[in-house]
Enzyme design. Structure first.
Site, PDB file in Angstrom:
ATOM      1  N   GLY A   1      -8.857  -3.768   7.773  1.00 20.64           N
ATOM      2  CA  GLY A   1      -8.741  -3.022   9.021  1.00 20.64           C
ATOM      3  C   GLY A   1      -7.557  -3.434   9.874  1.00 20.64           C
TER       4      GLY A   1
ATOM      5  CE  LYS B   1      -3.776  -2.329   2.088  1.00 21.47           C
ATOM      6  NZ  LYS B   1      -4.821  -2.434   3.064  1.00 21.47           N
TER       7      LYS B   1
ATOM      8  CB  ILE C   1      -9.025  13.043   5.534  1.00 20.51           C
ATOM      9  CG1 ILE C   1      -9.484  11.597   5.336  1.00 20.51           C
ATOM     10  CG2 ILE C   1      -7.626  13.256   4.983  1.00 20.51           C
ATOM     11  CD1 ILE C   1      -9.808  11.260   3.913  1.00 20.51           C
TER      12      ILE C   1
ATOM     13  CD  GLU D   1      -2.531   7.414   4.767  1.00 23.32           C
ATOM     14  OE1 GLU D   1      -3.692   7.230   5.213  1.00 23.32           O
ATOM     15  OE2 GLU D   1      -2.165   7.002   3.659  1.00 23.32           O
TER      16      GLU D   1
ATOM     17  NE  ARG E   1     -11.054  -8.471  -2.606  1.00 23.80           N
ATOM     18  CZ  ARG E   1     -10.562  -7.451  -1.933  1.00 23.80           C
ATOM     19  NH1 ARG E   1      -9.254  -7.249  -1.891  1.00 23.80           N
ATOM     20  NH2 ARG E   1     -11.349  -6.605  -1.314  1.00 23.80           N
TER      21      ARG E   1
END
Lengths: 121, 420
Positions: free
Chosen positions: B151, B116, B189, B186, B278
């Site tokens: 998660g 990621k 947001i 990060e 996928r």
């Protein structure tokens, strides 16, 4: 953590039904896992008079081929299951007599297929 | 064209794959675990082969056993479904080496998209907006893992003092080792919507963008309700996301069916999140509004055929999916699901089935469609009302409550779990 305490935890964990254990304090962390609920696979169930295939693959006879009514010693090879080019020997879990064979050389075997019917001595 | 497929999965998705294979005249073999002998996929497939014990690591995650089963039953290809090994590049590579077609992207693409953090860097270099990085002195922030999923490996840090503890617990939630360099930080947001851009790309570089999905009703980072097309987001913003998706697909060289996930904040900024390499659980709503069979597309492209879809496919109607999940593992004495016009049910369960504790609790996907979104919502309410299940608790009441909400009906509702 004192080593004695850790030993105690390991022993208690081992005898319990739990499959995972985690503990953490300020300067120590321990995580233990058991290999899932498969005790029925690993321990020999003497009431079931069948030897089951532990994996999917192709059945091969050992040489000399196991015969019906043959007496077999614990640890003796009964057959070979080839899976992804690896030859897996299937051995007698205890002294026993072979009563029935289910597969012939080169046949496909599933996980859990009956390989032999036996009588434990 | 592929002749015989091994299905390396279980549950409703195994049934779903068999259905398309039967239409295409492809033979099917289901590779199943010891306790799954009584599932619908095993009854429906042309052949079934037991590959291991019930725990996933012994069966559905057991690469040698699956490949051996494929070889043993004479399959020329395998479909990984979703979850389990579906995005595992090692699995795709070893299948290829064994002469078996992996129905999904090539292993080198799976290797790229799995990381990621690396994908985020790739997107950033292409000028695609990504969530700004944070440093640990500026809380609140979010800890993410390069190889997390569902998660796992995600933690929100509210105060600087909690940072070390949160990092530790993020590491603990991953099954894969404890190396620290797999984590990145990060900024938080003001999250509004989670948008999926569904695409079909072939080995010759032809890319088709399908209607986007709104997947903003989640629980513990798992999607619960999804719909398409997206309402309540400006059209120009969606178009920008689609253009960015195309850039990224080209850059990666993606060669099958996939999804690019974006997040949109309350100020209407969007951010690239990740690529899903996928078939997704919610592919059904896209199929309903376009008439395209996405499993068929996967199979055709993996067989080397060209993508014959137009570059942009539009939605003919609106579709909503609710994921019905079990909360415990009882035997289903009564199991009756809704029927009727514009109702689609994807399931693997029948009356008398006992839910297995080893796997995902999803028991059925309820999908409804209509020309108008509000009518689709009304139909969904009726459909949920028709569900009669005795023997296990389900989330049907929560689903009903959510789709009845005033803000869901106007399209502004979103829920991402208590952490957000």
């Amino acid at each position: 953590m004192p080593i004695d305490k850790l030993k105690k935890i390991l022993a208690d964990f081992d005898s319990s039904d739990a499959t995972e254990f985690e503990y953490e304090d300020a300067d120590f962390r321990v995580s233990i896992k058991k290999n899932g609920p498969k005790t029925d696979q690993e321990k020999t169930d003497y009431s079931d008079k069948h030897i089951l295939s532990p994996l999917v693959g192709t059945y091969y006879d050992v040489s000399p081929t196991i015969q019906i009514n043959e007496r077999v010693k614990e640890g003796q090879s009964l057959c070979i299951i080839e899976s992804m080019k690896i030859m897996n020997k299937i051995c007698a879990p205890a002294d026993l007599i072979i009563r029935k064979t289910y597969f012939e050389n080169g046949e496909s075997v599933e996980f859990g297929s009956k390989l032999f019917e036996v009588d434990y001595i | 064209m592929i002749q015989k497929v091994l299905i390396a999965n279980r549950g409703e998705i195994a049934v779903r794959i068999i259905q398309t294979c039967r239409i295409l005249g492809i033979r099917t073999v289901v590779a199943y675990s010891k306790c799954d002998k009584d599932t619908m996929a095993v009854f429906l497939a042309d052949e079934a082969i037991c590959i291991g014990d019930s725990s996933p690591s012994d069966s559905y995650l057991n690469i040698p056993a699956i490949l051996e089963a494929a070889k043993n039953t004479g399959c020329d290809s395998l479909h990984p479904g979703y979850g389990f090994l579906s995005e595992n590049d090692e699995f795709a590579k070893r299948a290829h080496e064994s002469g078996i077609i992996f129905i999904g992207p090539s292993s080198n693409i799976l290797e790229k998209t799995a990381n990621k953090f690396r994908m985020k860097e790739t997107a950033r270099k292409l000028g695609i907006p990504v969530i700004p990085s944070a440093d640990e002195d500026k809380c609140p922030l979010m800890i993410k893992s390069s190889y997390g999923g569902g998660g796992k490996g995600i933690k929100i840090v509210k105060n600087r003092g909690d940072f070390d503890y949160c990092l530790k617990s993020a590491k603990l939630s991953l099954n894969t080792g404890f190396s620290g360099d797999n984590f990145f930080l990060e900024q938080i947001i003001d999250l509004y919507k989670h948008i999926d851009i569904q695409f079909v790309a072939d080995k010759f570089g032809k890319i088709s963008i399908l209607p986007a999905r709104d997947c903003s009703v989640q629980s513990h980072y798992q999607k619960v309700i999804e719909e398409t097309p997206v309402s309540n987001i400006p059209k120009e913003l969606l178009e920008k996301m689609e253009q960015d998706a195309v850039k990224l697909i080209k850059e990666v060289g993606f060669d099958n069916v996939g999804t690019i996930e974006f997040l949109v904040d309350k100020q209407m900024n969007y951010y690239f999140l990740e690529i899903n390499s996928r078939l997704q659980v919610e592919h059904t709503v896209t199929e309903e509004v376009t008439g395209i069979d996405l499993v068929e597309q996967q199979i055709r492209i993996a067989s080397g055929q060209k993508n014959r879809l137009p570059m942009k496919v539009s939605a003919k109607k609106c579709a909503i999916e609710c994921r019905l999940s079990a909360k415990d593992n009882g035997e289903l004495n009564i199991f009756s699901l809704p029927t009727g016009k514009d109702v689609r049910i994807d399931t693997y369960i029948y009356q008398g089935y006992r839910i297995k504790p080893y796997y995902d609790p999803l028991i059925a996907k309820i999908i409804v469609s209509d020309k108008e979104r509000r009518r689709a919502i009304s139909k969904m309410k009726l459909a949920l009302d028709e569900i009669i299940i005795l023997g296990a608790h389900t989330n049907v009441d929560e689903l009903y409550e959510t789709i009845s909400r005033e803000d869901y009906i106007v399209g502004s509702y979103s829920y991402f779990g208590e952490n957000e």
